[in-house]
Design a protein around this motif. Structure first.
Motif, PDB file in Angstrom:
ATOM      1  N   ASP A  45      -7.437   0.418   4.207  1.00  0.00           N
ATOM      2  CA  ASP A  45      -7.477   1.846   3.873  1.00  0.00           C
ATOM      3  C   ASP A  45      -8.828   2.246   3.301  1.00  0.00           C
ATOM      4  O   ASP A  45      -9.196   3.416   3.324  1.00  0.00           O
ATOM      5  N   LEU A  46      -9.534   1.259   2.745  1.00  0.00           N
ATOM      6  CA  LEU A  46     -10.805   1.513   2.059  1.00  0.00           C
ATOM      7  C   LEU A  46     -12.027   1.154   2.893  1.00  0.00           C
ATOM      8  O   LEU A  46     -13.144   1.344   2.446  1.00  0.00           O
TER       9      LEU A  46
ATOM     10  N   ALA B  90       0.862  -1.177   0.000  1.00  0.00           N
ATOM     11  CA  ALA B  90       0.000   0.000   0.000  1.00  0.00           C
ATOM     12  C   ALA B  90       0.906   1.237   0.000  1.00  0.00           C
ATOM     13  O   ALA B  90       1.806   1.352   0.818  1.00  0.00           O
TER      14      ALA B  90
ATOM     15  N   SER C 111      -0.118   5.155  -0.468  1.00  0.00           N
ATOM     16  CA  SER C 111      -1.243   6.062  -0.702  1.00  0.00           C
ATOM     17  C   SER C 111      -0.955   7.119  -1.753  1.00  0.00           C
ATOM     18  O   SER C 111      -1.831   7.468  -2.546  1.00  0.00           O
ATOM     19  N   GLU C 112       0.285   7.632  -1.794  1.00  0.00           N
ATOM     20  CA  GLU C 112       0.584   8.676  -2.791  1.00  0.00           C
ATOM     21  C   GLU C 112       0.561   8.137  -4.223  1.00  0.00           C
ATOM     22  O   GLU C 112       0.490   8.905  -5.172  1.00  0.00           O
ATOM     23  N   TRP C 113       0.618   6.825  -4.398  1.00  0.00           N
ATOM     24  CA  TRP C 113       0.484   6.210  -5.725  1.00  0.00           C
ATOM     25  C   TRP C 113      -0.964   5.818  -6.014  1.00  0.00           C
ATOM     26  O   TRP C 113      -1.275   5.327  -7.088  1.00  0.00           O
ATOM     27  N   GLY C 114      -1.833   5.945  -5.001  1.00  0.00           N
ATOM     28  CA  GLY C 114      -3.215   5.498  -5.150  1.00  0.00           C
ATOM     29  C   GLY C 114      -3.378   4.005  -4.910  1.00  0.00           C
ATOM     30  O   GLY C 114      -4.420   3.438  -5.221  1.00  0.00           O
ATOM     31  N   TRP C 115      -2.349   3.358  -4.349  1.00  0.00           N
ATOM     32  CA  TRP C 115      -2.392   1.923  -4.057  1.00  0.00           C
ATOM     33  C   TRP C 115      -2.856   1.766  -2.617  1.00  0.00           C
ATOM     34  O   TRP C 115      -2.083   1.988  -1.689  1.00  0.00           O
ATOM     35  N   LEU C 116      -4.111   1.379  -2.435  1.00  0.00           N
ATOM     36  CA  LEU C 116      -4.713   1.296  -1.112  1.00  0.00           C
ATOM     37  C   LEU C 116      -5.094  -0.147  -0.790  1.00  0.00           C
ATOM     38  O   LEU C 116      -5.657  -0.851  -1.630  1.00  0.00           O
TER      39      LEU C 116
END
Length: 127
Positions: free
Chosen positions: A67-68, A56, A58-63
């Motif tokens: 996180d969701l 994960a 977050s700055e790459w959008g990998w959550l």
């Protein structure tokens, strides 16, 4: 064309170890680490199928599911013995969400949440 689902998790090494132990996955590739030391991707094979595990970020959008607020995808595994796969996963920390039972639609199936929040449907032939 090939499809490789990528499971986003907080700790790819821990997830990789779980999938190897619980599902008999074979690690077939490991990319160099990102800045924090976690591998950017770890590829696995189970039979003729492949999937990836990544951290994960977050700055790459990998959550990750945590996180969701939960998993947005169901990973479906068709197995000769879904009960044994579910027992193996549960023995290593997965949660049984829906027990594996014969279903009215002609399959034996149930749902498991792995320790990283991903939901798995385990399915096979009726008993």
């Amino acid at each position: 064309m090939h499809l490789f689902p990528r499971l986003i998790v907080p700790d790819p090494d821990q997830a990789s170890a779980f999938y190897q132990d619980a599902l008999g996955a074979e690690q077939v590739f490991r990319a160099p680490p990102i800045e924090d030391g976690r591998p950017s991707v770890v590829d696995h094979r189970i039979g003729d199928s492949f999937f990836r595990v990544s951290p994960a970020v977050s700055e790459w959008g990998w959550l990750a599911p945590g996180d969701l607020g939960g998993s947005a995808v169901l990973v479906e595994v068709e197995a000769e013995d879904p009960d044994a796969v579910g027992e193996s996963m549960a023995a290593r920390g997965a949660e049984v969400v829906v027990p594996i039972e014969n279903r009215p639609y002609g399959k034996r199936s149930g749902r498991i949440r792995d320790p990283f929040g991903h939901l798995w449907i385990l399915t096979g032939e009726l008993r």
